[in-house]
Design a protein around this motif. Structure first.
Motif, PDB file in Angstrom:
ATOM      1  N   MET A   1      -7.072   0.797   1.584  1.00  0.00           N
ATOM      2  CA  MET A   1      -5.788   1.558   1.049  1.00  0.00           C
ATOM      3  C   MET A   1      -5.887   0.433   0.072  1.00  0.00           C
ATOM      4  SD  MET A   1      -3.516   3.617   4.101  1.00  0.00           S
ATOM      5  CE  MET A   1      -2.598   3.525   3.210  1.00  0.00           C
ATOM      6  N   LYS A   2      -5.351   1.283  -1.154  1.00  0.00           N
ATOM      7  CA  LYS A   2      -5.019   0.436  -2.641  1.00  0.00           C
ATOM      8  C   LYS A   2      -3.732   0.711  -2.340  1.00  0.00           C
ATOM      9  CE  LYS A   2      -9.179   1.281  -5.606  1.00  0.00           C
ATOM     10  NZ  LYS A   2      -9.165   2.027  -6.601  1.00  0.00           N
ATOM     11  N   ASN A   3      -2.861   1.843  -1.741  1.00  0.00           N
ATOM     12  CA  ASN A   3      -1.244   1.231  -2.074  1.00  0.00           C
ATOM     13  C   ASN A   3      -0.672   1.886  -0.876  1.00  0.00           C
ATOM     14  OD1 ASN A   3      -1.355   1.336  -5.021  1.00  0.00           O
ATOM     15  ND2 ASN A   3      -1.955   3.366  -5.148  1.00  0.00           N
ATOM     16  N   LYS A   4      -0.307   1.325  -0.454  1.00  0.00           N
ATOM     17  CA  LYS A   4       0.972   1.300   1.425  1.00  0.00           C
ATOM     18  C   LYS A   4       1.807   1.341   0.751  1.00  0.00           C
ATOM     19  CE  LYS A   4      -2.787  -1.753   3.734  1.00  0.00           C
ATOM     20  NZ  LYS A   4      -3.543  -2.828   2.464  1.00  0.00           N
ATOM     21  N   ASP A   5       2.869   1.837   1.974  1.00  0.00           N
ATOM     22  CA  ASP A   5       4.342   2.243   1.922  1.00  0.00           C
ATOM     23  C   ASP A   5       4.893   1.644   3.523  1.00  0.00           C
ATOM     24  OD1 ASP A   5       3.773   4.324   3.388  1.00  0.00           O
ATOM     25  OD2 ASP A   5       4.463   6.327   2.114  1.00  0.00           O
ATOM     26  N   VAL A   6       6.232   1.648   3.758  1.00  0.00           N
ATOM     27  CA  VAL A   6       5.923   1.290   4.583  1.00  0.00           C
ATOM     28  C   VAL A   6       5.319   1.853   6.345  1.00  0.00           C
ATOM     29  CG1 VAL A   6       8.220   2.593   5.091  1.00  0.00           C
ATOM     30  CG2 VAL A   6       8.747   1.208   5.995  1.00  0.00           C
ATOM     31  N   VAL A   7       5.305   3.175   5.658  1.00  0.00           N
ATOM     32  CA  VAL A   7       4.762   4.290   6.942  1.00  0.00           C
ATOM     33  C   VAL A   7       3.578   3.602   7.644  1.00  0.00           C
ATOM     34  CG1 VAL A   7       4.319   6.751   8.109  1.00  0.00           C
ATOM     35  CG2 VAL A   7       6.276   6.287   6.107  1.00  0.00           C
ATOM     36  N   SER A   8       2.736   3.485   6.001  1.00  0.00           N
ATOM     37  CA  SER A   8       1.039   2.321   6.524  1.00  0.00           C
ATOM     38  C   SER A   8       1.485   1.719   7.313  1.00  0.00           C
ATOM     39  CB  SER A   8       0.870   2.636   5.021  1.00  0.00           C
ATOM     40  OG  SER A   8       1.316   2.953   4.122  1.00  0.00           O
TER      41      SER A   8
ATOM     42  N   THR B   1       4.141   0.453   9.623  1.00  0.00           N
ATOM     43  CA  THR B   1       4.465   1.411  10.651  1.00  0.00           C
ATOM     44  C   THR B   1       3.784   1.192  11.366  1.00  0.00           C
ATOM     45  OG1 THR B   1       6.501   0.764   9.225  1.00  0.00           O
ATOM     46  CG2 THR B   1       6.292   1.771  12.339  1.00  0.00           C
ATOM     47  N   VAL B   2       2.660   2.979  11.372  1.00  0.00           N
ATOM     48  CA  VAL B   2       1.651   3.082  12.227  1.00  0.00           C
ATOM     49  C   VAL B   2       0.569   2.294  12.329  1.00  0.00           C
ATOM     50  CG1 VAL B   2      -0.476   4.669  11.666  1.00  0.00           C
ATOM     51  CG2 VAL B   2       2.053   5.432  10.861  1.00  0.00           C
ATOM     52  N   MET B   3       0.134   1.250  11.206  1.00  0.00           N
ATOM     53  CA  MET B   3      -0.565   0.290  12.078  1.00  0.00           C
ATOM     54  C   MET B   3      -0.150  -0.758  12.786  1.00  0.00           C
ATOM     55  SD  MET B   3      -3.762   0.178  11.136  1.00  0.00           S
ATOM     56  CE  MET B   3      -4.475  -0.550  12.592  1.00  0.00           C
ATOM     57  N   ILE B   4       1.379  -1.168  12.438  1.00  0.00           N
ATOM     58  CA  ILE B   4       2.179  -1.960  13.796  1.00  0.00           C
ATOM     59  C   ILE B   4       2.096  -1.525  15.655  1.00  0.00           C
ATOM     60  CG2 ILE B   4       3.970  -3.272  14.466  1.00  0.00           C
ATOM     61  CD1 ILE B   4       4.499  -3.877  11.087  1.00  0.00           C
ATOM     62  N   MET B   5       2.552  -0.504  15.414  1.00  0.00           N
ATOM     63  CA  MET B   5       2.378   0.503  15.958  1.00  0.00           C
ATOM     64  C   MET B   5       1.250   0.769  17.025  1.00  0.00           C
ATOM     65  SD  MET B   5       4.480   1.104  18.922  1.00  0.00           S
ATOM     66  CE  MET B   5       6.362   1.922  18.119  1.00  0.00           C
ATOM     67  N   GLY B   6      -0.039   1.149  16.014  1.00  0.00           N
ATOM     68  CA  GLY B   6      -1.252   1.508  16.853  1.00  0.00           C
ATOM     69  C   GLY B   6      -1.942  -0.260  16.857  1.00  0.00           C
ATOM     70  N   TYR B   7      -1.517  -1.285  16.798  1.00  0.00           N
ATOM     71  CA  TYR B   7      -1.896  -1.928  17.447  1.00  0.00           C
ATOM     72  C   TYR B   7      -1.389  -2.662  18.999  1.00  0.00           C
ATOM     73  CZ  TYR B   7      -5.087  -4.136  13.453  1.00  0.00           C
ATOM     74  OH  TYR B   7      -6.056  -4.100  12.454  1.00  0.00           O
ATOM     75  N   SER B   8      -0.150  -2.103  18.961  1.00  0.00           N
ATOM     76  CA  SER B   8       0.635  -3.055  20.106  1.00  0.00           C
ATOM     77  C   SER B   8      -0.105  -1.591  21.031  1.00  0.00           C
ATOM     78  CB  SER B   8       1.879  -2.533  19.796  1.00  0.00           C
ATOM     79  OG  SER B   8       2.800  -2.495  21.407  1.00  0.00           O
TER      80      SER B   8
ATOM     81  N   HIS C   1       1.804 -10.287  13.707  1.00  0.00           N
ATOM     82  CA  HIS C   1       0.945 -10.945  12.450  1.00  0.00           C
ATOM     83  C   HIS C   1       1.079 -10.944  11.056  1.00  0.00           C
ATOM     84  CE1 HIS C   1      -1.680 -13.062  10.458  1.00  0.00           C
ATOM     85  NE2 HIS C   1      -2.375 -11.984   9.631  1.00  0.00           N
ATOM     86  N   LEU C   2       0.849  -8.772  11.401  1.00  0.00           N
ATOM     87  CA  LEU C   2       0.675  -7.512  10.332  1.00  0.00           C
ATOM     88  C   LEU C   2       1.862  -7.392   9.745  1.00  0.00           C
ATOM     89  CD1 LEU C   2      -1.110  -5.327   8.785  1.00  0.00           C
ATOM     90  CD2 LEU C   2      -0.439  -4.027  10.352  1.00  0.00           C
ATOM     91  N   PHE C   3       3.020  -7.412  10.792  1.00  0.00           N
ATOM     92  CA  PHE C   3       4.066  -7.513  10.181  1.00  0.00           C
ATOM     93  C   PHE C   3       4.777  -9.009   9.763  1.00  0.00           C
ATOM     94  CE2 PHE C   3       8.885  -8.202  11.157  1.00  0.00           C
ATOM     95  CZ  PHE C   3       9.699  -7.367  10.300  1.00  0.00           C
ATOM     96  N   ARG C   4       4.776  -9.651   9.479  1.00  0.00           N
ATOM     97  CA  ARG C   4       4.211 -10.781   8.759  1.00  0.00           C
ATOM     98  C   ARG C   4       3.825 -10.897   7.185  1.00  0.00           C
ATOM     99  NH1 ARG C   4       8.568 -13.685  10.338  1.00  0.00           N
ATOM    100  NH2 ARG C   4       8.632 -14.737  12.990  1.00  0.00           N
ATOM    101  N   THR C   5       2.780 -10.334   7.406  1.00  0.00           N
ATOM    102  CA  THR C   5       2.756 -10.233   6.392  1.00  0.00           C
ATOM    103  C   THR C   5       3.217  -8.792   5.504  1.00  0.00           C
ATOM    104  OG1 THR C   5       0.029 -10.761   7.404  1.00  0.00           O
ATOM    105  CG2 THR C   5       0.338  -9.361   5.131  1.00  0.00           C
ATOM    106  N   MET C   6       3.279  -7.887   6.084  1.00  0.00           N
ATOM    107  CA  MET C   6       4.105  -7.235   5.524  1.00  0.00           C
ATOM    108  C   MET C   6       5.623  -7.670   4.700  1.00  0.00           C
ATOM    109  SD  MET C   6       6.102  -3.607   6.865  1.00  0.00           S
ATOM    110  CE  MET C   6       7.228  -4.176   8.563  1.00  0.00           C
ATOM    111  N   GLU C   7       6.127  -9.140   6.047  1.00  0.00           N
ATOM    112  CA  GLU C   7       7.752  -8.790   5.192  1.00  0.00           C
ATOM    113  C   GLU C   7       7.194  -9.816   3.890  1.00  0.00           C
ATOM    114  OE1 GLU C   7      10.147 -10.672   8.798  1.00  0.00           O
ATOM    115  OE2 GLU C   7       8.675 -11.422   8.614  1.00  0.00           O
ATOM    116  N   SER C   8       6.309 -10.520   3.465  1.00  0.00           N
ATOM    117  CA  SER C   8       6.004 -11.220   2.204  1.00  0.00           C
ATOM    118  C   SER C   8       5.107 -10.090   0.944  1.00  0.00           C
ATOM    119  CB  SER C   8       4.472 -12.212   2.613  1.00  0.00           C
ATOM    120  OG  SER C   8       3.335 -11.316   2.555  1.00  0.00           O
ATOM    121  N   ASN C   9       5.345  -8.570   1.437  1.00  0.00           N
ATOM    122  CA  ASN C   9       5.276  -7.980   0.214  1.00  0.00           C
ATOM    123  C   ASN C   9       6.948  -6.890   0.060  1.00  0.00           C
ATOM    124  OD1 ASN C   9       4.995  -5.562  -0.990  1.00  0.00           O
ATOM    125  ND2 ASN C   9       3.260  -5.126   0.332  1.00  0.00           N
ATOM    126  N   SER C  10       6.970  -7.227  -1.249  1.00  0.00           N
ATOM    127  CA  SER C  10       8.305  -7.500  -1.280  1.00  0.00           C
ATOM    128  C   SER C  10       9.243  -6.250  -1.464  1.00  0.00           C
ATOM    129  CB  SER C  10       9.003  -8.640  -2.899  1.00  0.00           C
ATOM    130  OG  SER C  10       8.036  -7.982  -3.851  1.00  0.00           O
TER     131      SER C  10
END
Length: 665
Positions: free
Chosen positions: A359-366, A368-375, A385-394
């Protein structure tokens, strides 16, 4: 905050020109203004056009045109500055079409002080009774001040303006007062005001919010009496209202009777069926929609994809995914998120991961879906780890749903310190956040700390929290600690049959069959009906459903034989089933042998029906019991296959004698 100059305008004598000159100037000016807007020239250029007019500033039409351009472009500050210039030049007087544009800009920019100044201008210029201006004032006060102020202004004006009636009703809906919106419509009819499709659609929507089917049917009759029943806007509103009120029968009758349907109509009825669990009917309607010549849009696909978010319907989901890839619709972010979520909930986490990574563009839903999916698939560390990566995206603003997902991932991976850190980042935690923290602590065996956490936050009277604590005790095989919590759950939710089932199973674990029989009798006397456990598996486009001890399947003897053979092999491996005090096969009799559990019947059917090496995919409506969970692990090793079992809590990927959940679920 803006401070406007006086609303009074004076026109100097040197600006008076002949009508012919004025018409010529107006034509060229308006043409130049349109050209500058069309080619996307800078807005400063528009003002230069104003300065170069041969007969300066005498054309209010030109000023209004410029105000509208700025308003359309969302440049509210420029709308206000242009209006200020108009007043300061004093060469032309604002008219009844000028103020509504500026009032709209003040409303959208959230400046109530400016709006009040403009109200003063309306009074001074003599436009306070003009229905265009009054409507704009009602909207401004309703959004920035209060509906009561807007209502006061409305009552001071003439009541014949249908737009004002409708606008005030919409404001009540926005302020979560749909009942008052319905009252407004009743008064509108009594006053003799004109009833149009917009007014009807608005009040029908309010009726859907309050979920009053009786009132909705009354409005349907009114629509029929006014000849507006088959207006597309009204028909779609009635359709949505019936769905919101929970009457799919009325909704379908309304849909089938519509002479003119549009994509909105089809999407609404499909979404209604999917939300009510009518997945197959929703898929049928999607196919019929295409046959009737309607092209589904992004919202349609976002509505139907949840119907495919089941292992038994993943084939349909893949077909829709393929269609989307061949069409530009797939570029829509909302659709991409829905496709990803569908793969996650169908058990294909790697498919979802590939979509996310491309995906070229991701929003908070994108995210969240993946973080919950892994869980959900037992990969909590990847989720964190994915959440930590998201945190670096301002550019991504983390919300409470995302924190729920990462806490879920911490619980799955048993990452206590990280979970504590994330929990402390939440400004206003909800019960679900508290229960996830209790689940994390109890899962890690930190029962004393979990107890202190519950007392400190005063959450001991929340059923979700108690169930989280109970799950920790169950996973650590400490049934003695569970009885008190189960009894507390029965006190909190006396009409929840599942709580009595938990208590009954606790007594069954300790062989207190007298108490088991007594509790089951109590449940029957109370008229409560515990959910019956069942599992299902898809084979050759047909879903095969199994209940506990089910012998109704045509291949029942072959299934039983396969299970008997597997049990012997498991015994040869030294496996002995372990009891589970919180068994969730709630309808099973204690005489029922273990191989009669619904999930094992479905697994056995899959083994005898599919090619060697093929993955077995089974879904269960309740939580898998520990005995069946352990059995599935051993079976996966014996047959050399991956078995994916989705239960009420998560996906279990059984492979080589291990489970992705780490035996905690």
């Amino acid at each position: 905050m803006y401070v406007l100059p006086s609303a009074y305008a004076r026109v100097p004598h040197h600006c008076f020109v002949s009508q012919k000159q004025l018409n010529t100037t107006q034509y060229h000016y308006s043409r130049d203004l349109r050209i500058s807007a069309k080619v996307g020239g800078e807005l400063v250029f528009d003002h230069r056009v104003l300065d170069e007019i041969p007969v300066p500033d005498t054309d209010i039409f030109a000023w209004n045109n410029l105000l509208q351009i700025h308003l359309t472009n969302g440049d509210f500050d420029l709308v206000i500055s242009t209006y200020t210039q108009l007043l300061l030049r004093g060469t032309v007087r604002p008219d009844r079409r000028t103020l509504p544009r500026v009032l709209t800009a003040s409303c959208r920019s959230g400046d109530i002080f400016l709006g009040k100044q403009l109200h003063g201008h309306a009074l001074k210029l003599g436009f306070s009774s003009d229905h265009y201006v009054v409507t704009a004032l009602i909207q401004m006060y309703g959004r920035l001040d209060s509906v009561d102020t807007a209502r006061w202004l409305f009552e001071k004006s003439a009541h014949g303006n249908s737009v004002a009636w409708t606008l005030l009703a919409r404001l009540y809906i926005m302020k979560n007062k749909p009942g008052l919106a319905i009252d407004m419509f009743d008064q509108m009819i009594e006053s003799g005001a004109e009833i149009d499709s917009v007014a009807l659609a608005t009040v029908v929507g309010a009726c859907g919010v309050v979920k009053s089917l009786q009132q909705g049917r009354k409005l349907h009759r009114i629509a029929r009496n006014y000849g507006l029943e088959f207006d597309v806007l009204v028909s779609n509103s009635l359709l949505k209202m019936y769905i919101d009120c929970g009457s799919m029968k009325d909704a379908r009758e309304n849909f089938d009777g519509m002479p003119a349907k549009d994509v909105v109509s089809w999407t609404a009825i499909i979404n209604g069926y999917v939300k009510k669990g009518g997945f197959n009917e929703g898929l049928k309607l999607l196919r019929q929609m295409s046959v009737d010549g309607f092209k589904p849009d992004a919202l349609t696909f976002s509505s139907i994809l949840p119907a495919c978010a089941r292992m038994a319907a993943h084939k349909h989901g893949k077909e829709i995914h393929g269609y989307l890839l061949r069409n530009s619709t797939y570029l829509n972010l909302m659709v991409q998120n829905a496709v990803m979520d569908m793969h996650v909930k169908s058990g294909f986490i790697e498919y979802a991961s590939r979509i996310f990574n491309t995906m070229k563009n991701k929003d908070v839903v994108s995210w969240t879906v993946m973080i919950m999916g892994y869980s959900l698939h037992g990969q909590g560390e990847r989720g964190v780890h994915l959440f930590r990566t998201m945190e670096s995206n301002s550019t991504i603003q983390i919300d409470q749903v995302t924190y729920t997902a990462v806490l879920h991932a911490c619980r799955t991976a048993c990452m206590v310190e990280q979970g504590k850190f994330f929990f402390n980042c939440i400004t206003a935690p909800k019960v679900e956040h508290y229960s996830l923290m209790v689940a994390l602590l109890s899962r890690a065996g930190l029962f004393d700390e979990a107890g202190i956490f519950i007392e400190e936050h005063k959450i001991q009277n929340h059923a979700e929290v108690l169930r989280a604590l109970l799950d920790g005790w169950r996973n650590h095989q400490q049934p003695k600690l569970g009885k008190r919590v189960i009894e507390q759950l029965c006190d909190l939710e006396p009409l929840n049959a599942e709580n009595y089932v938990l208590l009954s199973n606790w007594y069954a674990y300790r062989a207190r069959w007298d108490m088991v029989d007594k509790l089951r009798e109590t449940v029957r006397d109370m008229g409560l009906k515990p959910r019956k456990a069942y599992s299902w598996i898809e084979f050759r486009n047909k879903v095969h459903v199994f209940g506990t001890g089910d012998v109704s399947h045509p291949r029942s003897k072959r299934i039983s034989s396969e299970l008997q053979c597997l049990v012997k092999k498991m015994e040869d491996e030294g496996y002995r089933p372990s009891p589970d005090f919180s068994l969730h096969d709630v309808e099973e009799e204690r005489e029922c042998i273990q191989i009669g559990h619904s999930e094992l019947l479905a697994i056995a059917f899959g083994l005898i029906s599919t090619q060697p090496g093929a993955t077995i995919r089974v879904t269960k409506n309740l939580r898998v019991c520990r005995s069946c969970h352990d059995s599935a692990k051993v079976i996966s090793k014996i047959v050399g296959r991956e078995i994916i079992l989705k239960d009420l809590n998560c996906f279990h990927h059984f492979k080589d004698g291990l489970c992705s959940c780490g035996d905690f679920w």
